[in-house]
Design a protein around this motif. Structure first.
Motif, PDB file in Angstrom:
ATOM      1  N   VAL A  68       0.891  -0.806  -0.112  1.00 35.12           N
ATOM      2  CA  VAL A  68      -0.542   0.103   0.102  1.00 35.12           C
ATOM      3  C   VAL A  68       1.265   1.059  -0.310  1.00 35.12           C
ATOM      4  N   ALA A  70       1.406   5.253   1.272  1.00 31.97           N
ATOM      5  CA  ALA A  70      -0.246   6.466   2.233  1.00 31.97           C
ATOM      6  C   ALA A  70       0.670   7.574   1.527  1.00 31.97           C
ATOM      7  N   HIS A  96      -2.207  13.805  -6.495  1.00 32.89           N
ATOM      8  CA  HIS A  96      -3.270  11.987  -6.675  1.00 32.89           C
ATOM      9  C   HIS A  96      -2.041  12.364  -7.967  1.00 32.89           C
ATOM     10  N   ARG A 113      -4.925   0.744  -3.613  1.00 30.32           N
ATOM     11  CA  ARG A 113      -4.446   0.838  -2.548  1.00 30.32           C
ATOM     12  C   ARG A 113      -2.774   1.829  -2.287  1.00 30.32           C
ATOM     13  N   TRP A 115      -3.655   5.436  -0.676  1.00 34.72           N
ATOM     14  CA  TRP A 115      -4.056   5.733   0.026  1.00 34.72           C
ATOM     15  C   TRP A 115      -3.850   7.368   0.471  1.00 34.72           C
ATOM     16  N   ASP A 118      -8.759  12.038   3.900  1.00 28.05           N
ATOM     17  CA  ASP A 118     -10.186  12.812   2.911  1.00 28.05           C
ATOM     18  C   ASP A 118      -9.931  14.495   4.323  1.00 28.05           C
ATOM     19  N   TYR A 125      -7.890   9.097   8.700  1.00 23.71           N
ATOM     20  CA  TYR A 125      -6.569   8.850   8.049  1.00 23.71           C
ATOM     21  C   TYR A 125      -5.830   8.581   9.269  1.00 23.71           C
ATOM     22  N   ARG A 128      -6.981   4.607  10.063  1.00 28.90           N
ATOM     23  CA  ARG A 128      -6.756   3.692   8.674  1.00 28.90           C
ATOM     24  C   ARG A 128      -5.407   3.421   8.649  1.00 28.90           C
TER      25      ARG A 128
END
Length: 254
Positions: A68, A70, A96, A113, A115, A118, A125, A128
């Protein structure tokens, strides 16, 4: 305690070393049948690491199905709406877009995958990342002029969580170097959602602060302290588990 400093002859050599460290961690996590979370900033400093990692993935034929990415931050609207500035994530300054084109894309990691915090619920976050087992290795970079890390401005407390912040002009000027298509300071967004200094400290198992280029010599000196300095947020590396500073010779002044 002062974070150890390792100096490399070039930014490419630094990238090779850190990429190998990440690749070794990815392989170890696969053997242990667990997720590997890699914390990533956007910007210039980690580019050699990302390119070297993509090359190692091909050379070692690594399986990244458990990896993942992050990410740390993104620009948001200043109106309190909890919305990204660029909803299509195609602008030159979109984190992004940077993640897709320069990190996840070359590694073959799908959007699901990758992240991001938000802006409508930044605090989730932290939860998470904690529920994921933490960040196996967090790559960090420091602002040259004010020591910002992600979008955490000078004055950020050590326990700060993921949140929306107003960006000082010093950070916005640094961002003009990161995203050279900005024609003037007026074009740089004034707010962002950012992972917190405290978040980085709490969830990271390893931290590698990447500092490259002669323009960051003063930043290296500000990092060689024995305790967190809120006026230089990147000094959180001193307060992290297994925190180390990786600098090229241009930044280290050698």
């Amino acid at each position: 305690m002062t974070a150890p400093l390792t100096t490399f002859p070039t930014d490419a050599a630094l990238g090779d070393r850190l990429a190998a460290e990440i690749a070794d961690g990815v392989e170890a996590a696969a053997r242990e049948n667990r997720r590997y979370v890699l914390g990533c900033p956007g910007g210039r400093s980690p580019r050699t690491t990302y390119r070297a990692l993509a090359r190692l993935v091909r050379e070692r034929d690594l399986d990244l199905s458990h990896v993942v990415i992050a990410m740390m931050d993104e620009y948001v609207l200043p109106d309190g709406s909890g919305a990204y500035v660029d909803v299509d994530h195609e602008a030159h300054n979109s984190c992004h877009r940077f993640a897709r084109e320069e990190i996840a894309g070359p590694l073959g990691i799908p959007d699901a995958r990758v992240w991001f915090p938000d802006p409508a619920a930044p605090h989730l976050y932290d939860k998470r990342l904690e529920e994921a087992g933490g960040v196996d290795l967090f790559i960090l970079a420091t602002g040259a002029s004010d020591g910002h890390i992600a979008f955490n401005p000078p004055g950020s407390p050590l326990d700060s969580g993921t949140r929306i912040v107003e960006l000082p002009d010093t950070t916005r000027r640094d961002n003009m170097g990161t995203f050279p298509d900005f024609a003037s300071l007026d074009e740089v967004p004034s707010h962002g959602v950012t992972v917190g200094v405290g978040t980085i400290r709490r969830v990271s198992h390893r931290v590698r602060m990447v500092v490259t280029g002669a323009h960051k010599r003063a930043a290296v000196r500000r990092l060689l302290v024995d305790a967190y300095d809120p006026q230089w947020p990147a000094s959180v590396v001193t307060a992290c588990e297994d925190g180390r500073i990786y600098a090229d010779e241009a930044a280290a002044g050698k």
